[in-house]
Write an enzyme that holds these catalytic residues in place. Structure first.
Site, PDB file in Angstrom:
ATOM      1  N   HIS A  82      13.636  39.363  35.823  1.00 41.64           N
ATOM      2  CA  HIS A  82      14.158  37.999  35.955  1.00 41.64           C
ATOM      3  C   HIS A  82      13.117  37.004  35.459  1.00 41.64           C
ATOM      4  CE1 HIS A  82      15.624  34.260  37.701  1.00 41.64           C
ATOM      5  NE2 HIS A  82      14.463  34.140  38.318  1.00 41.64           N
ATOM      6  N   ASP A 111      14.061  20.125   5.890  1.00 40.00           N
ATOM      7  CA  ASP A 111      14.147  21.369   6.656  1.00 40.00           C
ATOM      8  C   ASP A 111      12.775  21.639   7.245  1.00 40.00           C
ATOM      9  OD1 ASP A 111      14.733  24.013   7.621  1.00 40.00           O
ATOM     10  OD2 ASP A 111      16.339  24.133   6.142  1.00 40.00           O
ATOM     11  N   TRP A 147       6.176  39.291  36.969  1.00 44.04           N
ATOM     12  CA  TRP A 147       6.095  38.812  35.586  1.00 44.04           C
ATOM     13  C   TRP A 147       4.651  38.608  35.149  1.00 44.04           C
ATOM     14  CZ3 TRP A 147       4.563  34.164  33.093  1.00 44.04           C
ATOM     15  CH2 TRP A 147       4.045  33.185  33.945  1.00 44.04           C
ATOM     16  N   SER A 174       6.752  35.960  17.501  1.00 38.33           N
ATOM     17  CA  SER A 174       7.788  34.982  17.191  1.00 38.33           C
ATOM     18  C   SER A 174       7.334  33.569  17.549  1.00 38.33           C
ATOM     19  CB  SER A 174       9.065  35.350  17.945  1.00 38.33           C
ATOM     20  OG  SER A 174       9.927  34.249  18.020  1.00 38.33           O
ATOM     21  N   SER A 175       6.747  33.425  18.741  1.00 42.03           N
ATOM     22  CA  SER A 175       6.304  32.089  19.170  1.00 42.03           C
ATOM     23  C   SER A 175       5.225  31.548  18.264  1.00 42.03           C
ATOM     24  CB  SER A 175       5.730  32.140  20.582  1.00 42.03           C
ATOM     25  OG  SER A 175       6.712  32.407  21.489  1.00 42.03           O
ATOM     26  N   HIS A 258      -1.706  29.350  32.668  1.00 39.66           N
ATOM     27  CA  HIS A 258      -1.527  27.947  33.010  1.00 39.66           C
ATOM     28  C   HIS A 258      -1.131  27.099  31.813  1.00 39.66           C
ATOM     29  CE1 HIS A 258      -1.185  24.613  35.632  1.00 39.66           C
ATOM     30  NE2 HIS A 258      -1.648  23.918  34.624  1.00 39.66           N
ATOM     31  N   GLU A 260       0.608  28.068  29.545  1.00 38.49           N
ATOM     32  CA  GLU A 260       2.012  28.456  29.385  1.00 38.49           C
ATOM     33  C   GLU A 260       2.943  27.580  30.217  1.00 38.49           C
ATOM     34  OE1 GLU A 260       3.791  30.369  27.573  1.00 38.49           O
ATOM     35  OE2 GLU A 260       5.634  30.671  28.722  1.00 38.49           O
ATOM     36  N   TYR A 262       2.636  24.571  30.805  1.00 42.64           N
ATOM     37  CA  TYR A 262       2.835  23.315  30.080  1.00 42.64           C
ATOM     38  C   TYR A 262       3.581  23.530  28.776  1.00 42.64           C
ATOM     39  CZ  TYR A 262       0.539  21.095  33.773  1.00 42.64           C
ATOM     40  OH  TYR A 262       0.269  20.648  35.020  1.00 42.64           O
ATOM     41  N   SER A 273      11.886  11.923  27.429  1.00 43.53           N
ATOM     42  CA  SER A 273      11.397  10.675  26.829  1.00 43.53           C
ATOM     43  C   SER A 273      12.336  10.143  25.756  1.00 43.53           C
ATOM     44  CB  SER A 273      10.008  10.885  26.216  1.00 43.53           C
ATOM     45  OG  SER A 273       9.139  11.393  27.191  1.00 43.53           O
ATOM     46  N   HIS A 307      -6.793  28.418  39.590  1.00 44.41           N
ATOM     47  CA  HIS A 307      -6.097  27.986  40.810  1.00 44.41           C
ATOM     48  C   HIS A 307      -4.998  28.984  41.184  1.00 44.41           C
ATOM     49  CE1 HIS A 307      -3.358  25.242  38.141  1.00 44.41           C
ATOM     50  NE2 HIS A 307      -2.851  26.446  38.225  1.00 44.41           N
ATOM     51  N   HIS A 308      -4.727  29.931  40.306  1.00 43.71           N
ATOM     52  CA  HIS A 308      -3.795  31.000  40.671  1.00 43.71           C
ATOM     53  C   HIS A 308      -4.527  32.148  41.353  1.00 43.71           C
ATOM     54  CE1 HIS A 308      -0.435  29.292  38.355  1.00 43.71           C
ATOM     55  NE2 HIS A 308      -1.386  28.856  37.557  1.00 43.71           N
ATOM     56  N   THR A 333      -0.112  13.412  34.493  1.00 47.92           N
ATOM     57  CA  THR A 333       1.290  13.676  34.842  1.00 47.92           C
ATOM     58  C   THR A 333       1.888  12.456  35.514  1.00 47.92           C
ATOM     59  OG1 THR A 333       0.586  15.943  35.222  1.00 47.92           O
ATOM     60  CG2 THR A 333       2.821  15.394  35.855  1.00 47.92           C
ATOM     61  N   LYS A 336       2.894   9.786  33.107  1.00 47.22           N
ATOM     62  CA  LYS A 336       4.192  10.015  32.474  1.00 47.22           C
ATOM     63  C   LYS A 336       5.336   9.613  33.402  1.00 47.22           C
ATOM     64  CE  LYS A 336       4.547  13.346  29.546  1.00 47.22           C
ATOM     65  NZ  LYS A 336       4.109  13.213  28.191  1.00 47.22           N
ATOM     66  N   ARG A 455       6.531  36.522  49.087  1.00 44.65           N
ATOM     67  CA  ARG A 455       7.439  36.662  47.956  1.00 44.65           C
ATOM     68  C   ARG A 455       7.436  38.108  47.468  1.00 44.65           C
ATOM     69  NH1 ARG A 455       3.878  34.234  42.939  1.00 44.65           N
ATOM     70  NH2 ARG A 455       5.694  34.798  41.711  1.00 44.65           N
TER      71      ARG A 455
HETATM   72  C1  HEM Z   1       1.013  18.570  38.922  1.00 38.04           C
HETATM   73  C2  HEM Z   1       1.176  19.678  38.267  1.00 38.04           C
HETATM   74  C3  HEM Z   1       0.987  21.096  38.827  1.00 38.04           C
HETATM   75  C4  HEM Z   1       0.075  21.566  39.722  1.00 38.04           C
HETATM   76  C5  HEM Z   1      -1.009  20.772  40.414  1.00 38.04           C
HETATM   77  C6  HEM Z   1       0.346  22.983  39.889  1.00 38.04           C
HETATM   78  C7  HEM Z   1      -0.369  23.831  40.712  1.00 38.04           C
HETATM   79  C8  HEM Z   1      -0.081  25.177  40.918  1.00 38.04           C
HETATM   80  C9  HEM Z   1      -0.843  26.088  41.712  1.00 38.04           C
HETATM   81  C10 HEM Z   1      -2.132  25.722  42.455  1.00 38.04           C
HETATM   82  C11 HEM Z   1      -0.232  27.309  41.674  1.00 38.04           C
HETATM   83  C12 HEM Z   1      -0.724  28.594  42.319  1.00 38.04           C
HETATM   84  C13 HEM Z   1      -0.080  28.858  43.616  1.00 38.04           C
HETATM   85  C14 HEM Z   1      -0.384  30.232  44.165  1.00 38.04           C
HETATM   86  O1  HEM Z   1      -0.162  31.243  43.458  1.00 38.04           O
HETATM   87  O2  HEM Z   1      -0.827  30.313  45.318  1.00 38.04           O
HETATM   88  C15 HEM Z   1       0.913  27.181  40.866  1.00 38.04           C
HETATM   89  C16 HEM Z   1       1.808  28.209  40.586  1.00 38.04           C
HETATM   90  C17 HEM Z   1       2.774  28.158  39.588  1.00 38.04           C
HETATM   91  N1  HEM Z   1       3.090  27.034  38.839  1.00 38.04           N
HETATM   92 FE1  HEM Z   1       2.293  25.170  39.047  1.00 38.04          FE
HETATM   93  N2  HEM Z   1       1.382  23.324  39.117  1.00 38.04           N
HETATM   94  C18 HEM Z   1       1.807  22.216  38.441  1.00 38.04           C
HETATM   95  C19 HEM Z   1       2.829  22.146  37.512  1.00 38.04           C
HETATM   96  C20 HEM Z   1       3.536  23.244  37.046  1.00 38.04           C
HETATM   97  C21 HEM Z   1       4.459  23.213  35.933  1.00 38.04           C
HETATM   98  C22 HEM Z   1       4.755  21.989  35.094  1.00 38.04           C
HETATM   99  C23 HEM Z   1       4.959  24.470  35.808  1.00 38.04           C
HETATM  100  C24 HEM Z   1       5.964  25.024  34.816  1.00 38.04           C
HETATM  101  C25 HEM Z   1       6.816  24.344  34.141  1.00 38.04           C
HETATM  102  C26 HEM Z   1       4.368  25.280  36.835  1.00 38.04           C
HETATM  103  C27 HEM Z   1       4.657  26.614  37.006  1.00 38.04           C
HETATM  104  C28 HEM Z   1       4.054  27.427  37.931  1.00 38.04           C
HETATM  105  C29 HEM Z   1       4.349  28.827  38.099  1.00 38.04           C
HETATM  106  C30 HEM Z   1       5.311  29.654  37.259  1.00 38.04           C
HETATM  107  C31 HEM Z   1       3.571  29.285  39.155  1.00 38.04           C
HETATM  108  C32 HEM Z   1       3.612  30.636  39.809  1.00 38.04           C
HETATM  109  C33 HEM Z   1       2.876  31.641  39.112  1.00 38.04           C
HETATM  110  C34 HEM Z   1       2.943  32.970  39.833  1.00 38.04           C
HETATM  111  O3  HEM Z   1       2.083  33.211  40.690  1.00 38.04           O
HETATM  112  O4  HEM Z   1       3.849  33.777  39.534  1.00 38.04           O
HETATM  113  N3  HEM Z   1       3.511  24.507  37.580  1.00 38.04           N
HETATM  114  N4  HEM Z   1       0.993  25.869  40.405  1.00 38.04           N
HETATM  115 CU   LIG Z   2      -1.412  26.951  36.918  1.00 41.00          CU
END
Ligand code: HEM
Ligand SMILES: [Cu+2]
Lengths: 531, 176
Positions: A82, A111, A147, A174-175, A258, A260, A262, A273, A307-308, A333, A336, A455
């Site tokens: 998923h 084009d 994932w 591709s990307s 990370h 990614e 963005y 926008s 931070h992950h 952010t 914006k 989770r």
């Molecule tokens: C103000 C902006 C953001 C902050 C401060 C932020 C912060 C964080 C932090 C600290 C985690 C880790 C949490 C953990 O695993 O304990 C996290 C996870 C995640 N964030 Fe964000 N994030 C932000 C914006 C975004 C955006 C824009 C996206 C995607 C469009 C995003 C997608 C994700 C995803 C996919 C995870 C989970 C990853 C995983 O462990 O599988 N985040 N974020």
């Molecule tokens: Cu991140």
């Protein structure tokens, strides 16, 4: 405006414009950016449906505690696929579809810079997607590693893991090709007078996204290559027994991961926008600051990856550095979000479906940003990491952020693409259903996470049952609501009413002001003059 | 330069960036190892040792050690008269006992605390008072007490007197 709407390319419409092929061969051989854009969009919808089906299956299993439908291994395979399918198959391609359709028209180019390469970038995708789906039918099934594909679990999976690794390689290829194409198009192919700072913000966000992709997709390719050689060729990059380190995998993965997030979010910012100013009938507030904020986000996104990984046992100074850097991203952010709100301020607002999705985006994405800030704080994250709170956070930014932006964009440009108008009432119903069911699924997951529900687990403590039931019901509703979306789009294409030349009076980029509706198959073969 | 040439040149440059970033991913491996080695932060290579995180370093409690015998021909004394400990900290002290009789003797130590209600916060993990002790004629023995003071110890208590009294276990003249 209708005076300028015209002519370039109009004449070609009648003859030979499909490269001499018809039927399926037209699509296989096409080098036209609009055809390719359309294929990306439909591909993304198919992947969205497959990924969505898996989501519904996951929520079916989680409807009640205990195991009802699937064994834990299969459940893990579902969550893994998923995630991969939604990120790489649905969200990323949908915005590449937008890029193909819109960037040449918005900068006044005939084009994309490399039209045949463009065809190739698209046609890699169905192969990669088939590999991903086929991995379910391998001995041992699809990988059940999440994932993020963390070592050392990846070392223990069956052949499905190798299929997935190859799929990632192809998707990455591709990307990267697509991104190089986009960068080249934007830098070299702009019409005379179209300076960088006159481009619609959508082009800017894609330019920056494409740079991010070129920089980090190869790093992911490297990470999965190391996984592959660890599995089959006796290397020990991530195997502690041979002197490697599984934590190293996490560093490499999140160095990609990370940026990614963005890559997923920025093109959506671009769509929003375009949409918000059109329905506010005001130019975008703070255009230049938007460009700088987007760049700042992109640059900062390279120094926050850990931070992950707060709980891997890094030194406190490391945790502090990544915590401060992460919270810093909230500043651009915030710029914006405030600019979007200020654009709406005192505008003559109307709320057609694209604007509804844009407003939904604004509320929900900001909420996701806030929970991101909460998670950025080390002591809090140590509690919340790997709970449903994280799941709620990233769905607010990815679904209510990126996906809502994609819906807004599709409703916004559908008249331009097809020359037909979708059913506005049904569009609004689609929005409200999606909005309500989305929050039903994910808002309650904040509570589950705060209460400690982990989770990626098929079973859970009895005390979590009520919220899980609500969440699952929301998921079934959200799934059904997307069938309505399919119906709206198909019936618009089949028998929608002809769209007005300028269906949205506030829209002011070149594709609206300088081209007829629907956009002709070939546009801007002689470049427009931009003042 | 024609547009096509310009495009190709940009393509080549960006492709080089992509290839370089692929290499960068691999370069992270030695970089990571060097960095961890230089900073000494690679926990994978460090042997795991348990660390007590429950210690309340903001408080110090003085444990006064006392010893008595009740009709027993033993010399019985703590090796130190008092120790300062933090609540939550695992501490070991030793007592020494000498049997001055020319025959084996069995004794049983009974602890008591001052103030008495400190007893419930004074957690003995290991103590010679848990079992009867038999000493051969003239034997000298060191006996440990390992304990933790519960961090919930009321703030008003800043010292605890730990007092042992040895009683002879009658009829067991050491034959056991
Ligand atoms: C103000 C902006 C953001 C902050 C401060 C932020 C912060 C964080 C932090 C600290 C985690 C880790 C949490 C953990 O695993 O304990 C996290 C996870 C995640 N964030 Fe964000 N994030 C932000 C914006 C975004 C955006 C824009 C996206 C995607 C469009 C995003 C997608 C994700 C995803 C996919 C995870 C989970 C990853 C995983 O462990 O599988 N985040 N974020
Ligand atoms: Cu991140």
């Amino acid at each position: 405006m209708s005076a300028v709407a015209d002519t370039h390319g109009h004449a070609h419409d009648a003859h030979g414009h499909h490269g001499g092929y018809s039927g399926i061969m037209r699509w296989i051989t096409t080098t036209n950016h609009k055809d390719i854009g359309t294929m990306y969009l439909w591909f993304s919808f198919v992947m969205f449906s497959i990924g969505g089906l898996m989501a519904v299956m996951i929520r079916m299993e989680l409807f009640s505690p205990g195991l009802q439908f699937f064994n834990p291994e299969f459940f893990n395979q579902l969550t893994t696929m998923h995630g991969l399918i939604m990120v790489f198959g649905a969200i990323m391609p949908v915005f590449v579809g937008f890029a193909n359709w819109l960037i040449p028209m918005q900068i006044g180019a005939p084009d994309m810079a490399f039209a045949r390469l463009n065809n190739w970038s698209f046609w890699l995708l169905p192969f990669a997607a088939s590999l991903l789906v086929l991995s379910f039918f391998m001995p041992g099934g699809a990988p059940g590693v999440g994932w993020t594909m963390y070592a050392p679990l990846t070392a223990q999976m069956g052949m499905g893991m190798d299929f997935t690794i190859f799929a990632i390689h192809i998707l990455g290829m591709s990307s990267i090709l697509g991104s190089i194409n986009i960068i080249t198009t934007i830098l070299n192919m702009r019409a005379p007078g179209m300076t960088l700072m006159k481009m619609p913000l959508f082009c800017w966000t894609w330019l920056i996204t494409a740079y991010l992709l070129v920089a980090v997709m190869p790093v992911l390719a490297g990470a999965v290559t190391m996984t592959l050689t660890d599995r089959h060729f006796g290397t020990t990059f991530f195997n502690a027994a041979g002197g490697g380190d599984p934590v190293l995998y996490q560093h490499i993965f999140w160095f990609f991961g990370h940026p990614e997030v963005y890559i997923i979010a920025l093109p959506g910012f671009g769509v929003i926008s375009q949409v918000i100013p059109a329905f506010s009938r005001k130019p975008l507030f703070g255009y230049a600051s938007m460009v700088y904020a987007t760049s700042a986000i992109a640059i900062l996104s390279f120094i926050v990856w850990a931070h992950h990984m707060y709980t891997v046992g890094m030194p406190v100074t490391g945790q502090l550095f990544f915590m401060y850097a992460t919270t810093l991203i909230a500043v651009p952010t915030g710029v914006k979000v405030f600019n979007w709100v200020t654009t709406m301020w005192k505008g003559s607002l109307t709320f057609e479906t694209p604007m509804l999705f844009a407003c939904g985006f604004l509320f929900m994405f900001t909420l996701g940003g806030f929970t991101g800030l909460v998670l950025a704080l080390v002591p809090v994250d140590i509690q919340l990491q790997d709970t449903y709170y994280v799941v709620a956070h990233f769905h607010y930014v990815m679904v209510a952020g990126a996906l809502f932006a994609a819906f807004a964009g599709i409703y916004f440009w559908l008249p331009k693409w097809t020359g037909k108008m979708y059913n506005e009432t049904l569009g609004k119903i689609h929005f409200w259903l999606t909005m309500i069911f989305f929050n039903m699924i994910f808002f309650v997951q904040h509570f589950l996470g705060l209460a400690g529900m982990p989770r990626r687990i098929p079973d859970y403590n009895l005390m979590f049952e009520t919220w899980n039931k609500i969440s699952s019901l929301g998921a079934f509703g959200m799934g059904l609501a997307q069938l309505l979306f399919l119906y709206i789009v198909v019936s618009c294409i089949r028998n929608g009413k002809p769209a007005a030349q300028l269906p949205w009076e506030g829209a002011d980029s070149l594709e609206w002001t300088h081209l007829p509706t629907p956009a002709p198959y070939h546009s801007f073969e002689t470049p427009p003059v931009v003042k | 330069m024609s547009l096509e040439q310009q495009n190709r040149r940009l393509f080549t440059r960006l492709a080089i960036v992509a290839v370089a970033m692929f290499g960068f991913g691999f370069a992270l491996v030695p970089f990571y190892n060097q960095l961890c080695a230089a900073l000494g932060i690679n926990s994978v290579e460090r042997a795991e040792s348990a660390v007590n995180t429950q210690v309340d370093r903001s408080r110090t409690v003085v444990i006064e050690l006392d010893s008595n015998t009740h009709n027993l021909p033993w010399r019985f004394r703590p090796l130190v008269s008092h120790v300062s400990v933090h609540p939550g900290e695992l501490t070991t002290v030793e007592y020494e006992v000498v049997n001055v009789r020319a025959a084996p003797v069995t004794g049983q130590a009974v602890p008591s605390y001052g103030p008495q209600y400190a007893a419930e916060y004074f957690k003995k993990v290991e103590c010679f008072c848990f079992t009867q002790q038999t000493l051969a004629a003239g034997e000298v023995r060191r006996m440990p007490v390992t304990f933790v003071v519960d961090p919930k110890l009321p703030k008003s208590i800043s010292s605890i007197a730990l007092s042992y009294t040895f009683f002879e276990v009658a009829g067991r003249g050491g034959q056991s």
